[in-house]
Design an enzyme around this catalytic site. Sequence first.
Site, PDB file in Angstrom:
ATOM      1  N   GLU A 418       0.857  -1.189   0.000  1.00 41.86           N
ATOM      2  CA  GLU A 418       0.000   0.000   0.000  1.00 41.86           C
ATOM      3  C   GLU A 418       0.889   1.232   0.000  1.00 41.86           C
ATOM      4  O   GLU A 418       1.799   1.347   0.823  1.00 41.86           O
ATOM      5  CB  GLU A 418      -0.926   0.018   1.226  1.00 41.86           C
ATOM      6  CG  GLU A 418      -1.780   1.283   1.255  1.00 41.86           C
ATOM      7  CD  GLU A 418      -2.682   1.415   2.483  1.00 41.86           C
ATOM      8  OE1 GLU A 418      -2.644   0.528   3.356  1.00 41.86           O
ATOM      9  OE2 GLU A 418      -3.413   2.420   2.548  1.00 41.86           O
ATOM     10  N   ASN A 473      -4.265   4.871  -2.288  1.00 44.66           N
ATOM     11  CA  ASN A 473      -5.409   5.535  -1.633  1.00 44.66           C
ATOM     12  C   ASN A 473      -5.935   6.703  -2.467  1.00 44.66           C
ATOM     13  O   ASN A 473      -5.168   7.575  -2.877  1.00 44.66           O
ATOM     14  CB  ASN A 473      -4.981   6.091  -0.274  1.00 44.66           C
ATOM     15  CG  ASN A 473      -4.661   4.989   0.709  1.00 44.66           C
ATOM     16  OD1 ASN A 473      -5.552   4.306   1.213  1.00 44.66           O
ATOM     17  ND2 ASN A 473      -3.372   4.782   0.964  1.00 44.66           N
ATOM     18  N   GLU A 505      -7.853   2.227  -3.178  1.00 46.36           N
ATOM     19  CA  GLU A 505      -8.561   2.208  -1.889  1.00 46.36           C
ATOM     20  C   GLU A 505      -9.436   3.449  -1.802  1.00 46.36           C
ATOM     21  O   GLU A 505      -8.949   4.571  -1.931  1.00 46.36           O
ATOM     22  CB  GLU A 505      -7.559   2.170  -0.727  1.00 46.36           C
ATOM     23  CG  GLU A 505      -6.718   0.903  -0.727  1.00 46.36           C
ATOM     24  CD  GLU A 505      -5.903   0.732   0.555  1.00 46.36           C
ATOM     25  OE1 GLU A 505      -6.113   1.498   1.521  1.00 46.36           O
ATOM     26  OE2 GLU A 505      -5.051  -0.175   0.586  1.00 46.36           O
ATOM     27  N   ASP A 535     -11.836   1.153   2.102  1.00 44.82           N
ATOM     28  CA  ASP A 535     -10.904   1.365   3.211  1.00 44.82           C
ATOM     29  C   ASP A 535     -11.657   1.703   4.502  1.00 44.82           C
ATOM     30  O   ASP A 535     -12.806   2.143   4.449  1.00 44.82           O
ATOM     31  CB  ASP A 535      -9.978   2.537   2.836  1.00 44.82           C
ATOM     32  CG  ASP A 535      -8.645   2.464   3.559  1.00 44.82           C
ATOM     33  OD1 ASP A 535      -8.470   1.580   4.414  1.00 44.82           O
ATOM     34  OD2 ASP A 535      -7.776   3.299   3.251  1.00 44.82           O
ATOM     35  N   GLU A 592      -6.457  -4.402   8.978  1.00 43.41           N
ATOM     36  CA  GLU A 592      -5.382  -3.412   9.088  1.00 43.41           C
ATOM     37  C   GLU A 592      -4.888  -3.324  10.523  1.00 43.41           C
ATOM     38  O   GLU A 592      -5.616  -3.652  11.453  1.00 43.41           O
ATOM     39  CB  GLU A 592      -5.906  -2.002   8.775  1.00 43.41           C
ATOM     40  CG  GLU A 592      -6.519  -1.773   7.447  1.00 43.41           C
ATOM     41  CD  GLU A 592      -6.933  -0.296   7.311  1.00 43.41           C
ATOM     42  OE1 GLU A 592      -6.615   0.267   6.271  1.00 43.41           O
ATOM     43  OE2 GLU A 592      -7.551   0.272   8.230  1.00 43.41           O
TER      44      GLU A 592
END
Length: 637
Positions: A418, A473, A505, A535, A592
């Site tokens: 990520e 993201n 995300e 997310d 996460e």
Amino acid sequence: MLLFRVQTDNIDLLRAQFAAYSKQIPLLYFILCTNTLATAWTFGPLAPRWLCIYFPAALCLFCVIRWLWWWGTRGAALSDAKIIMQTRLTTHLAVALTLVFTIWGLFLYPYGDPYARGQVVFYMALTLIGCVFCLMHLRPAALGVTVTANIPFILFFFFEGHSSLKAISVNLALVSVAMIIILLTYSRDFARLVASQGKTRRLSDENFRIANLDSLTGLANRRWFFAELHRQQASAAASGRSFAVGIIDLDGFKPVNDTYGHATGDRVLTEAAQRIQGACGAGVILSRLGGDEFGFLVESNPAPEDLRALGSAINDVISLPFSIGGSHAPLGCSIGVAFYPQSAATADVLFERADYALYYAKRHQRGQMVIFSTEHEEQIRSHSVIERALLSADLDTELSMVFQPIINLTTGQTVAMEGLARWQSPALGAIPPDQFIAIAERAGLVRSVTKALLKKALAAAITWPDSVRISFNLSAHDLSDAESVVQIIALVNRSGINPKRIDFEITETAMTHDFQQAYAAVRTLKAMGAGVSLDDFGTGFSSLSHVHRLPLDKIKVDRSFITDLVRNPISLKIVKSLTALCTDMGLDCIVEGVETEAQLAILRDLGCTLAQGYYFARPMPAEAVMDYLDDAERKRA
Ligand code: C2E
Ligand code: CA
Ligand code: CA
């Protein structure tokens, strides 16, 4: 007889008459006094003292007292009842005074020589005409005075004998008739004028009302709200009182509007407006600011507790289900409040602060009321410092990307990295990404920030093995306009990376702004071949409805549930049901924020397959990724 009566059925007309004649009455007393004194002076050596000194002096004194009274009331706002009373009193007094002055004149007359007698006739005629003109706007008084003065005058002088006096009395009678005709015409025209002015005013009042009304909900509109806010601020500043301004934003309205159409959306808004209006007691002024946003003002020194009570009353009524078609829509609302003068000194800044409090509520305390505080003020100050630095930043050199692995718990393989943004500002140092992304969003800079970051992420990812995906993201704003999506696709194409290796995300906030647009954006990204992950799952509002309706590939269970997984049985339950939900819906689930061995053990027990967190690796710079991957591969083998 009707002509002599004060008519009280038309108060607008009466007010207009009062306004006009009250300006002329002081003049009337001036004419009366000067004429009387001049006549009394001539008769000084001829008539007895009581008639030429004491009596006229008393009358003039009375006139002066009335004159002073009128002077004192000029400009005062009188009630309807007072105006009626004064008009009646003035009419009666006018007739009574006319009678007294006429009798005085007639008593004085026999004492004079021919010149002095001539003066009495002149005095009476002239004073009569002068006074009638001053009473022009008060028909009953003017007519009363004309009749009361004329009858004794005409009778007395007509029968006095002298032919010139006869002629004068006939003359005055005729002039009086002419005056009465003029008077009647004038008073009729005046009444018409006042009526037409009233009509014009009512029309413009109606226009004003329409221009200030929200046609959907019937509440006052944004234009009126801001005018009222400025009025409140000015009056509060003058009187030293405080007041509060609040902004209400409905949570979950946009999905209703998007799913069920605008007609249903309008109905929900109208009902929401009625409910909020019902929850607002006296002293609260409510308006619709536009969309699903409402503004309110709480007058006269409200305390924070009053606002909290109001906030929860509004929340309660909005949380009751709205029935649409056969189903129920879940709604909530977030509220931002600022106090005058504590939060800001001007109306515009005050509104901005309430808006900031609302923004804060939406981001951190959704579904609640937030009152603007000194902490927020500091945040705004640091925000504006950061915003300025961001505006002048060279994004390509100051921004960078670090990468954190996503691990397959079954195989131990790193399935993806990520990308996480970092900003090293030369002036301010390192600014955390959640902070500067939010500021970039508010400042409208997010598109260029995303562009700089995505370029770096893709440039790094192209050097990795094909089996490692890149997870990037996106901000809510990246999805809220078509052009941003086009820019993202262009960057991906230019990078030469296979779009199938990319996951985007997104958060739920993107869906709550404009679902239709965000949905279209997600479809476009998917059409390119990229994956889409939701997310921070579990933290937002009405999460499940979005999961249902979006073509998602993965869900990332928010870190907050993992943090207290070991201690809190509720978090354990939530993670358990979220992972079960993902399995049911055929979605991959990533947990996460895994930091400890103990957390990992529980997650394994729950059957989780994908995880991320400091336990595996902290975010690392691009240069470290290849070493990390090699290392991990070696450990696995
Ligand atoms: P996120 O997408 O949920 O990212 C995860 C955040 O959790 C990252 O913080 C990461 O460093 C941190 N984290 C990862 N593992 C652990 C752990 O085991 N324990 C703890 N305590 N924290 C962990 P970071 O990098 O500060 O990013 C914060 C947020 O900023 C991100 O949350 C994301 O919403 C946003 N963000 C970061 N980079 C970007 C970006 O490139 N674009 C956009 N639009 N937003 C970004
Ligand atoms: Ca993320
Ligand atoms: Ca997250």
